[in-house]
Design an enzyme around this catalytic site. Structure first.
Site, short mmCIF file in Angstrom:
data_model
loop_
_atom_site.label_atom_id
_atom_site.label_comp_id
_atom_site.label_asym_id
_atom_site.label_seq_id
_atom_site.Cartn_x
_atom_site.Cartn_y
_atom_site.Cartn_z
CD GLU A 123 -2.98 -1.14 2.32
OE1 GLU A 123 -2.99 -0.13 3.06
OE2 GLU A 123 -3.56 -2.17 2.62
CE LYS A 135 -1.60 -1.92 -35.94
NZ LYS A 135 -0.81 -1.46 -35.21
C1 R5P Z 1 -2.15 0.87 -32.50
O1 R5P Z 1 -2.73 1.02 -33.41
C2 R5P Z 1 -1.16 1.78 -32.08
O2 R5P Z 1 -1.35 3.01 -33.27
C3 R5P Z 1 0.20 1.35 -32.57
O3 R5P Z 1 0.50 0.99 -33.69
C4 R5P Z 1 0.43 -0.19 -31.68
O4 R5P Z 1 0.10 0.37 -30.39
C5 R5P Z 1 1.77 -0.30 -31.41
O5 R5P Z 1 1.99 -1.62 -30.64
P1 R5P Z 1 3.35 -2.36 -30.99
O6 R5P Z 1 4.70 -1.52 -30.86
O7 R5P Z 1 3.53 -3.38 -29.96
O8 R5P Z 1 3.22 -2.97 -32.26
#
Ligand code: R5P
Length: 295
Positions: free
Chosen positions: A37, A190
């Site tokens: 805590e 993506k």
């Molecule tokens: C999600 O769409 C965000 O814009 C980033 O592209 C994402 O959070 C990146 O995550 P990581 O670095 O784990 O691939």
């Protein structure tokens, strides 16, 4: 008079913000008890207006303290409490992607709205919910963007770069960064299959022999940017750099980016990190002044 309160692990940004506002920040004193805590101690008498700086990277560790600090500040005299969370967590879970999933953005927003009169943040990951006012219902929500600052940084470091965002959500930041400098720019698509498993389709720009800068709001594992970097280098880019607002960079993320061929990694100081090159303090100070002027 406004008091700026901060936690010790963000003292550097607090000092810059204080300097930009012309106030000396005060730190919240923390004592960690053996059982985990925390005892928080605030200045014993607070003015009516208090600004609490607390970035919400590693949110699960910080939220209890944040809510206790907010409630304590009200008891000690604060009538108008603003949270400055340069990084605001849980914004990506803005819908139930699968049945039963908790929509964290909605509930974190409601929690913050119950504790603060206003919430100021930088490049929150807003997608299906468009504004910070919707995130903190009934309260003032302010979303600032560091993309123009990152655009200016890139312009000072690279000649005629191509700016690429890895996914459609990055379009807002890529456009804001590219606009002032006339950079060639585009965004990809993506498909995320897992925490460290993304498939990217980058835009069909002619990048052969060009310097490419990958721009995104946040890098966590760095996997998205590493996949993008490998693709742009395979397509003949001369070099690839990375610029992000929020440098979460968990584990060996930065090393993974360099292993993927990334030359420089740049970030703002919304999250304290070795890659910080641009400060958001003046941007936040300007917004706080405007919020105060509006009452
Ligand atoms: C999600 O769409 C965000 O814009 C980033 O592209 C994402 O959070 C990146 O995550 P990581 O670095 O784990 O691939």
């Amino acid at each position: 008079m406004t008091l700026l309160l901060a936690f010790d692990d963000e003292a550097a940004l607090a000092a810059k913000l204080g300097a930009a506002l012309g106030v000396a920040p005060r730190l919240v004193a923390r004592h960690r008890f053996p059982d985990g805590e925390t005892r928080l101690t605030l200045p014993p008498v607070l003015p009516e207006r208090v600004v609490l700086l607390r970035g919400l990277q590693q949110p699960n560790d910080k939220l209890t303290e944040l809510l206790l600090a907010a409630a304590g500040a009200r008891e000690l005299g604060a009538r108008h409490l603003t949270l400055v969370a340069p990084y605001l967590a849980y914004m990506r879970q803005d819908m139930a992607f699968h049945p039963g999933e908790v929509v964290s953005q909605r509930h974190l927003g409601a929690l913050l709205a119950s504790a603060f009169d206003a919430v100021v943040t930088v490049d929150p990951h807003l997608h299906r919910v468009a504004t910070m006012d919707e995130v903190v219902p009934g309260r003032r929500g302010v979303a600032l963007s560091a993309a123009p600052l990152l655009g200016a940084w890139v312009a000072s470091r690279r000649e005629r770069p191509v700016l690429i965002g890895p996914d459609e959500e990055a379009a807002q930041w890529v456009q804001a960064a590219a606009r002032a400098h006339g950079f060639d720019a585009g965004v990809g698509r993506k498909h995320r299959r897992g925490d460290r498993d993304v498939v990217l389709e980058l835009p069909p720009l002619d990048i052969a022999g060009r310097d490419v800068v990958l721009l995104d709001d946040v890098a966590s594992t760095g996997h998205t940017l590493a996949v993008a970097a490998r693709q742009v280098l395979a397509r003949g880019a001369a070099a690839v750099d990375v610029a992000v607002t929020h440098a979460l960079f968990v584990g060996d993320a930065v090393a993974a980016l360099h292993a993927a061929g990334v030359r420089d990694v740049w970030s703002t100081d919304t999250v304290p990190h070795a890659t910080n090159v641009v400060s958001v303090a003046p941007l936040i100070a300007q917004a706080l002044r405007a919020t105060t002027d509006d009452g």
